[in-house]
Design an enzyme around this catalytic site. Sequence first.
Site, mmCIF file in Angstrom:
data_model
loop_
_atom_site.group_PDB
_atom_site.id
_atom_site.type_symbol
_atom_site.label_atom_id
_atom_site.label_comp_id
_atom_site.label_asym_id
_atom_site.label_seq_id
_atom_site.Cartn_x
_atom_site.Cartn_y
_atom_site.Cartn_z
ATOM 1 N N SER A 167 -27.399 -8.440 -39.100
ATOM 2 C CA SER A 167 -26.038 -8.231 -39.607
ATOM 3 C C SER A 167 -25.253 -7.358 -38.657
ATOM 4 C CB SER A 167 -26.110 -7.587 -40.995
ATOM 5 O OG SER A 167 -26.927 -8.371 -41.820
ATOM 6 N N GLU A 180 -22.579 -9.717 -24.099
ATOM 7 C CA GLU A 180 -23.669 -8.866 -23.618
ATOM 8 C C GLU A 180 -23.727 -9.015 -22.105
ATOM 9 O OE1 GLU A 180 -26.299 -7.714 -26.264
ATOM 10 O OE2 GLU A 180 -26.475 -6.272 -24.619
#
Lengths: 313, 309
Positions: A167, A180
């Site tokens: 989450s 990322e």
Amino acid sequence: MSSCGNSARVTEARRVAIFGGTHGNEMSGVTLVNLWVKNAAEIQRKRVETKPFITNPKAVEKCSRYVDTDLNRAFTPENLSAPGGDDLPYEVQQAQEINRIFGPKGSPEAYDVVFDLHNTTSNMGCTLILESSKDHFNLQMMNYIKKAIAPASCLVLLNEHPLLKYSTSRSVAKHPVGLEVGPQPQGVLRSNIFEAMRVILKHALDFIELFNEGMEFPPCSVEVFRVLERIDYPRDANGNIIAMVHPNLQDCDWEPLNPGDPMFLTFDGKTIRYQGSGTVYPTFINEAAYYEKQQAFVTTRREALVASAIGKV
Amino acid sequence: MEHVSFSPLSRLAICGGTHGNEMSGVYMVRELQKQKVDRKGSVSITTVLTNPRAVDACRRYVDTDLNRCFTDDLLSAPITDSTPYELRRACELNAQLGPKGSREAVDLLCDIHNTTANMGICVIFYSSNWIALHIYKYLQSKITSAPVRAIHLDTPSSEAYSLESVGKHGFAIEVGPQPNGVLRADIFNMVKEAVDLLIEWLQKFNSGSVFEGGKVEAFTPVRSVDYPRDPTTNGITAAIHPELQDNDYTLLHAGDPVFKSFSGETVEHEGEDLYPIFVNECAYYEKKIAFHLTKKITLTLPSISVKKD
């Protein structure tokens, strides 16, 4: 979003957020968001409000990943509805605040798109993280970004695994996008990594502007790497690590790992080999923050997803 | 130069975890302790995880940087309830491995560190420490997996602030690049090789080998350079320039780029030609150091051997 055959109508993305500092020691996002909070000119686009936001200010100040608990695992339904106010762990309080401002998660009022900026110590290059294989808007955006930065590479990691999915901060939005970039040590700002992240965001915002202006995007195929399983370090009975990522695997994110290939190296020089049934594509290899999460790397498989044509409603 | 004789070096201390997130030293000490290594031939070995609370938290330090706590002044300050954790540890380590400057101190103290900078293997020592320099020379001649360099800190013993100053002879082994909190096999194996060679050298020394003198190059710090900062917030406004990043030990000339600002401007090196080290070391942002500038010096080593009774 309504879908008819190979085509989807998506509402305009009028509210976009860029999250930095979800992990307080991942410096590219912290730096970019602070820059844009001061001067948002670079992230302005027509027909869209883009809000830069530091999600974990206390962790940023301490230059640590988190204060009490990992913010990027904290957006569970239980946490978001937990009573307790100031007694709750800091990051749970933050998650509730972020959900108030940018969510509520799952509701029509939620922000359209959230970009969550991260760094990794792994040699992953530029990676876009997708949470749903059915998010055609995100798939089209990722296709656009990949083409825009070619021949430089930007890969897509799909984490839809029912057990390994988590989450995230960005999950408050209708279209969550993880970004990322690595390798970069925690607490360090590398110029090339910072600029690479900046360029990806530029193209992402360009896509949103084009979409909002009415551009139609035809169906396309997007290569993704789908998360399969998490592989931990070999450990002894007390839970201590007894081997290191093998030099042949270290820094080889996204390269094929075949059964029998070296995977770990013990401290006295013995090789432990990959025993899977087929070739996988490992990533998040030797990420600093994952030692405590029992993860040396994750395995993925390559898939081609088809993105429906999209246009605005 | 006259030959120099030393008493046998029979007590070695190998230290790791002085910074709790520099993983090679942490795991090197743990491995030695797991294998119960306490003697190799003529050398008794003490292994110490020097900052256990920082190691547990995987942080550089808990209250203050342990590796700045070993000056004579700090070691002699009285301990009170408000003494920071690392100052207490420094006094404990001084009692265990020292006392600094006394006959009871271990003969040789080797402290293992990592850096996020691309520095290969460095042997860091204070002033004219012939033992450390001969060990450096030995490592440099044997190790091929990475460049091995010597860094010379020109500081008198009383002001020497780092752990290795507690031993009669001492040096730090600094290996990079490795991110904090990460254990790389290639870097660990460099450290392991260096420690094995160190022990080998000590055994040769103790058994009477003569180590020839000669000239040795080392790098000695001249000044440090901070990041450009915003005058109001004190936040950095530039990153190490891509042409300097990862180019530790490559000579900088006036006009060479050193920083690239967030708005794209280049900041250039000014002044004399110097060698940059610790370029973009994570822990130095808070110490206001983007890199150190050093000059190359040539030291003349005497030949050395163990004193024969």
